[in-house]
Design a protein around this motif. Structure first.
Motif, PDB file in Angstrom:
ATOM      1  N   ALA A 126      -0.566  27.196 -15.554  1.00 47.85           N
ATOM      2  CA  ALA A 126      -1.161  26.095 -16.307  1.00 47.85           C
ATOM      3  C   ALA A 126      -2.664  26.081 -16.069  1.00 47.85           C
ATOM      4  CB  ALA A 126      -0.559  24.774 -15.867  1.00 47.85           C
ATOM      5  N   ILE A 127      -3.371  25.868 -17.132  1.00 48.27           N
ATOM      6  CA  ILE A 127      -4.824  25.787 -17.038  1.00 48.27           C
ATOM      7  C   ILE A 127      -5.203  24.580 -16.194  1.00 48.27           C
ATOM      8  CG2 ILE A 127      -6.900  25.315 -18.356  1.00 48.27           C
ATOM      9  CD1 ILE A 127      -6.235  27.986 -18.939  1.00 48.27           C
ATOM     10  N   VAL A 128      -4.542  23.492 -16.478  1.00 53.93           N
ATOM     11  CA  VAL A 128      -4.846  22.251 -15.775  1.00 53.93           C
ATOM     12  C   VAL A 128      -3.536  21.718 -15.219  1.00 53.93           C
ATOM     13  CG1 VAL A 128      -5.515  19.868 -16.131  1.00 53.93           C
ATOM     14  CG2 VAL A 128      -6.840  21.667 -17.181  1.00 53.93           C
ATOM     15  N   ASN A 129      -3.565  21.299 -13.978  1.00 57.08           N
ATOM     16  CA  ASN A 129      -2.364  20.786 -13.347  1.00 57.08           C
ATOM     17  C   ASN A 129      -1.905  19.503 -14.027  1.00 57.08           C
ATOM     18  OD1 ASN A 129      -0.370  20.435 -11.473  1.00 57.08           O
ATOM     19  ND2 ASN A 129      -1.688  19.337 -10.051  1.00 57.08           N
ATOM     20  N   GLY A 130      -0.665  19.449 -14.446  1.00 57.14           N
ATOM     21  CA  GLY A 130      -0.158  18.234 -15.081  1.00 57.14           C
ATOM     22  C   GLY A 130      -0.246  18.254 -16.589  1.00 57.14           C
ATOM     23  N   ALA A 131      -0.681  19.358 -17.151  1.00 62.81           N
ATOM     24  CA  ALA A 131      -0.793  19.424 -18.606  1.00 62.81           C
ATOM     25  C   ALA A 131       0.449  20.088 -19.174  1.00 62.81           C
ATOM     26  CB  ALA A 131      -2.037  20.204 -18.998  1.00 62.81           C
ATOM     27  N   GLN A 132       0.647  19.882 -20.469  1.00 62.61           N
ATOM     28  CA  GLN A 132       1.769  20.517 -21.145  1.00 62.61           C
ATOM     29  C   GLN A 132       1.234  21.217 -22.375  1.00 62.61           C
ATOM     30  OE1 GLN A 132       4.339  17.063 -21.894  1.00 62.61           O
ATOM     31  NE2 GLN A 132       6.001  18.423 -21.336  1.00 62.61           N
ATOM     32  N   THR A 133       1.893  22.300 -22.769  1.00 57.85           N
ATOM     33  CA  THR A 133       1.432  22.925 -24.009  1.00 57.85           C
ATOM     34  C   THR A 133       1.984  22.137 -25.192  1.00 57.85           C
ATOM     35  OG1 THR A 133       3.333  24.351 -24.290  1.00 57.85           O
ATOM     36  CG2 THR A 133       1.532  25.185 -22.933  1.00 57.85           C
ATOM     37  N   ALA A 134       1.342  22.323 -26.332  1.00 61.89           N
ATOM     38  CA  ALA A 134       1.742  21.585 -27.526  1.00 61.89           C
ATOM     39  C   ALA A 134       3.164  21.946 -27.943  1.00 61.89           C
ATOM     40  CB  ALA A 134       0.763  21.857 -28.660  1.00 61.89           C
ATOM     41  N   TRP A 135       3.551  23.174 -27.690  1.00 56.19           N
ATOM     42  CA  TRP A 135       4.899  23.609 -28.066  1.00 56.19           C
ATOM     43  C   TRP A 135       5.959  22.865 -27.256  1.00 56.19           C
ATOM     44  CZ3 TRP A 135       6.887  25.919 -32.040  1.00 56.19           C
ATOM     45  CH2 TRP A 135       8.124  26.572 -31.955  1.00 56.19           C
ATOM     46  N   SER A 168      -0.143  29.409 -10.495  1.00 54.79           N
ATOM     47  CA  SER A 168       0.395  28.650 -11.630  1.00 54.79           C
ATOM     48  C   SER A 168      -0.272  29.071 -12.926  1.00 54.79           C
ATOM     49  CB  SER A 168       0.169  27.164 -11.368  1.00 54.79           C
ATOM     50  OG  SER A 168      -0.151  26.506 -12.550  1.00 54.79           O
ATOM     51  N   GLU A 208       9.212  15.731 -27.962  1.00 54.65           N
ATOM     52  CA  GLU A 208       9.107  14.656 -28.944  1.00 54.65           C
ATOM     53  C   GLU A 208      10.351  14.573 -29.812  1.00 54.65           C
ATOM     54  OE1 GLU A 208       5.010  13.374 -30.984  1.00 54.65           O
ATOM     55  OE2 GLU A 208       6.222  14.766 -32.144  1.00 54.65           O
ATOM     56  N   MET A 262       5.530  19.956 -25.888  1.00 56.54           N
ATOM     57  CA  MET A 262       5.495  18.553 -26.283  1.00 56.54           C
ATOM     58  C   MET A 262       6.242  18.337 -27.593  1.00 56.54           C
ATOM     59  SD  MET A 262       1.664  17.372 -25.321  1.00 56.54           S
ATOM     60  CE  MET A 262       1.829  15.683 -25.825  1.00 56.54           C
ATOM     61  N   LEU A 263       6.202  19.347 -28.471  1.00 56.23           N
ATOM     62  CA  LEU A 263       6.903  19.223 -29.746  1.00 56.23           C
ATOM     63  C   LEU A 263       8.392  19.077 -29.502  1.00 56.23           C
ATOM     64  CD1 LEU A 263       6.449  19.392 -32.835  1.00 56.23           C
ATOM     65  CD2 LEU A 263       6.965  21.809 -32.673  1.00 56.23           C
ATOM     66  N   LYS A 305       3.082   5.917 -21.837  1.00 58.17           N
ATOM     67  CA  LYS A 305       3.246   7.351 -21.641  1.00 58.17           C
ATOM     68  C   LYS A 305       4.058   7.665 -20.394  1.00 58.17           C
ATOM     69  CE  LYS A 305       2.067  11.603 -22.604  1.00 58.17           C
ATOM     70  NZ  LYS A 305       1.960  12.262 -23.887  1.00 58.17           N
TER      71      LYS A 305
END
Lengths: 354, 357
Positions: A50-59, A48, A65, A61-62, A269
């Motif tokens: 992803a650095i951390v499982n369950g995380a999202q990049t800021a892009w 995978s 949103e 998330m933008l 959330k």
């Protein structure tokens, strides 16, 4: 009984040989396998990115949103400073002196989240030319474009008045009929057969009489919302009432309140809800003078994502953004009217205030 | 020790009790003790993997100079206050009252580090205050390219920032362990900055006291478990920072202390945990935030500005006087020093030139 063929560790060395047999039931074996795979999931994510499982990049998330709807306050000035309305993934605290209209906001969010979106309201509240222009530009939504959601209203003060809510619901439906007539003249008209009672039927009302009930309620909310997925807003009026007296152990109060704050954040959330907390004000003595500040002080002040403070400026009511990660500090005026909960200041002069 | 005909075997208790080198020497004497030697080598390698070997001062200095760089925060004045920026390997704490700018500083630093340095930024958000819109604004402000280029730049920078919502301390510990094993195994992905905003909202629900009325977490864990969890989270962050050359930033809020003043939350044991503690405060109703250093490994003692040295000397004078007069409490000393530190952040360019000469 199951026979375990072998157990290997990360280095693929056999820890248990096939000759060992464990006499356990099928359920227990499944539980062990589940726990083991949970513990070893670190290995399974080597592929995978992803650095951390369950995380999202800021892009990402933008973009997420941008698709989130916001709950309008029905006042364009307020909506402007709020960036469109109350955000549906955050905890917003609204505080003010008694009589300034906090509960009106409560009614408003409970009803409005069902039926109206921002464009529609701009349409109805703006002046005639603006209306026509918007009617031409705006995309006609597939349905009425609202969030179509239900609301949870948690009342700790007993200040929820059904008659007032009914008033607001009726005004809301009247506006929707007007919209119906205005926009769908050319296309097929869809007849609105909604009754005010239906709007009120979408509000889940809970009455809380002590702090233990409040804690229990907040713990219960997660289960309730996962069963009623169409809940879009949770309003708590007021969050701090039961914690201001009867608490001897202040350390316990801090722990309970911060635990509650975390649970509300998680709720907002996880289920993409708007959580609105209404709070009272108290006087505080600092720097040589008394001034108003929100109840429960510094320990509670970090429990919300956004904070809006309502105050009197002369004869007018104003809302001020006190805390927000993405909005500028700004003030906007609003009024409380008899046929609707809040309205922008410029129109209120014609219609008369409450 | 038991000898069999074919293999030289040693009971496990002996392996644990006796000196390994003695055992190795004994094994050398026996001709057919290959498995024993293999076993001993394996045990030694497992032990070395778990614990760091001894390092001397020169190794540490080399590590500090070559691997622990300074990360600029994107704000000139904060960089000047910190003599360059946030240092990799340090745990920095931002403490301040509500809406004093802590989250904004975190977002600013995250944007700048993602933009200027290769490697990603990991943001653990406990209060839904990570705002991608704000990050977009900040990156737009930091860069001065034309519109077309800046869109691509914004996308690239924002793909380097990763946000994970955490709502209890156990999730945080779990995810930090995950991150650690990920960094240890994969050489490729590099993390430059780790932010936890805010760690105090995760710890306050479990810190202190016990009793029948407590929340479910505390009832399960007991009285001092909250304290232990706080310390382990701090140690885990520091270890991540040191071993993987990243900078860790946490935010903390304030609670009321004696006499109506505010003091940082999380108590006395947390005070010594971060390497660098920065105090943020905002003048009431203005939009200007101030930052001062509460604690730093080396800045207070250096001759960075003449004022700093002056403070130190006056403190020594007070120490001599106080043996005759009333004892000087630490609060007024800190206040005096803070008053002198405030001008640091607002020093202009011409002063810098003076100092350089």
């Amino acid at each position: 009984s199951f026979m375990i063929v072998g157990v290997v560790d990360k280095g693929h060395k056999a820890v248990l040989k096939p000759e060992d047999k464990l006499k356990i039931s099928e359920n227990e074996a499944l539980e062990i396998l589940k726990a083991a795979s949970h513990g070893c999931r670190l290995d399974s994510f080597e592929g995978s990115h992803a650095i951390v499982n369950g995380a999202q990049t800021a892009w990402e998330m933008l973009h997420d949103e941008a698709m989130l709807t916001r709950i309008t306050t029905s006042c364009t000035d307020l909506d402007n400073i709020l960036g469109g309305g109350i955000s549906c993934k955050e905890v917003t605290e609204i505080g003010g002196v008694p009589g300034i209209g906090k509960t009106q906001f409560g009614y408003l969010f409970a009803i409005l989240d069902f039926c109206i979106n921002l464009e529609l309201l701009l349409l109805l509240r703006g002046n005639r030319n603006y209306r026509i222009q918007l009617a031409v530009n705006v995309q006609i939504p597939a349905d009425y474009g609202g969030l179509g959601g239900k609301a949870i209203y948690i009342d700790t003060e007993g200040s929820f008045m059904v008659e007032r809510a009914m008033q607001i619901a009726e005004a809301c439906i009247k506006d929707m009929l007007e919209y119906d007539g205005l926009l769908r003249k050319d296309s097929q008209t869809r007849h609105l057969k909604m009754q005010p009672k239906e709007l009120l039927g979408n509000i889940f009302y809970f009455r809380i009489c002590s702090y233990t009930e409040q804690i229990a309620m907040i713990n219960f909310l997660e289960k309730f919302v996962s069963e009623h997925k169409d809940v879009k807003v949770v309003i708590i009026d007021s969050i701090t009432l039961h914690f201001r007296q009867d608490f001897d152990d202040m350390a316990l109060r801090t722990r309970v309140l911060s635990g509650m704050a975390l649970k509300l954040m998680k709720l907002a959330k996880t289920f993409s809800l708007a959580v609105v907390l209404l709070n009272q004000v108290t006087t505080k003595y600092s720097e040589g003078s008394f001034h108003l500040s929100l109840a429960l002080g510094d320990s509670w002040s970090h429990a919300c994502t956004n904070r809006v403070i309502l105050y009197w400026n002369g004869n007018e009511r104003y809302a001020y953004i006190d805390k927000s990660p993405s909005l500028r500090s700004a003030s906007a005026p609003y009024s409380v009217l008899y046929n609707f909960a809040v309205l922008c200041n410029h129109a209120s002069r014609k219609l008369g205030e409450i | 020790m038991a000898n069999t005909q074919r293999n030289f075997m040693v009971p496990i208790e002996d392996l644990l009790i006796h000196d390994l080198y003695v055992l190795v020497a004994l094994a050398e004497q026996q001709s057919d003790s290959e498995r024993l030697k293999q076993g001993i080598t394996q045990v030694l390698s497992i032990i070395d993997g778990q614990h760091q070997p001894w390092l001397n001062g020169m190794d540490l200095l080399e590590d500090a100079q070559q691997s622990k760089h300074l990360l600029s925060t994107g704000c000139e004045r904060i960089d000047f206050l910190l003599q360059g920026g946030l240092r990799e390997g340090h745990l920095t704490e931002l403490v301040g009252p509500s809406s004093s700018g802590k989250t904004q500083v975190c977002l600013q630093v995250a944007s700048n580090v993602a933009k200027e340095y290769s490697g990603s930024v990991v943001f653990f958000d406990t209060g839904n205050s990570f705002s991608p819109k704000r990050i977009e604004q900040i990156v737009g402000q930091l860069s001065d390219h034309s519109d077309i280029e800046s869109n691509k730049l914004i996308e690239q920078v924002m793909n380097n920032i990763v946000c994970h919502p955490v709502f209890d301390i156990f999730t945080l510990l779990d995810v930090l362990h995950q991150l650690e094993s990920k960094l240890r195994s994969q050489g490729g992905s590099k993390v430059r900055l780790l932010i936890v905003d805010s760690i105090s909202s995760l710890i306050t629900p479990i810190l202190g006291g016990s009793g029948a009325q407590d929340t479910d977490l505390l009832v399960l864990c007991g009285e001092s478990a909250g304290h232990a969890l706080m310390i382990s989270a701090g140690f885990l962050l520091k270890e991540l920072a040191r071993r993987h050359n990243l900078s860790a930033v946490v935010t903390n809020h304030m609670v009321s202390g004696e006499g109506g003043t505010l003091k940082p939350a999380l108590g006395e044991s947390w005070k010594s945990m971060p390497h660098v503690r920065l105090h943020l405060f905002r003048d009431s109703k203005s939009s200007i935030c101030n930052m001062s250093i509460l604690r730093h490994p080396y800045i207070n003692l250096q001759l960075i500005i003449e004022d700093g040295w002056l403070t130190f000397e006056i403190e020594r004078k007070y120490k001599i006087l106080s043996s005759r007069g009333p004892p000087m409490d630490t609060k007024s000393k800190l206040e005096y020093r803070l008053k002198h530190w405030q001008p640091v952040a607002s020093v202009g360019n011409n002063y810098l030139e003076q100092y350089a000469n």
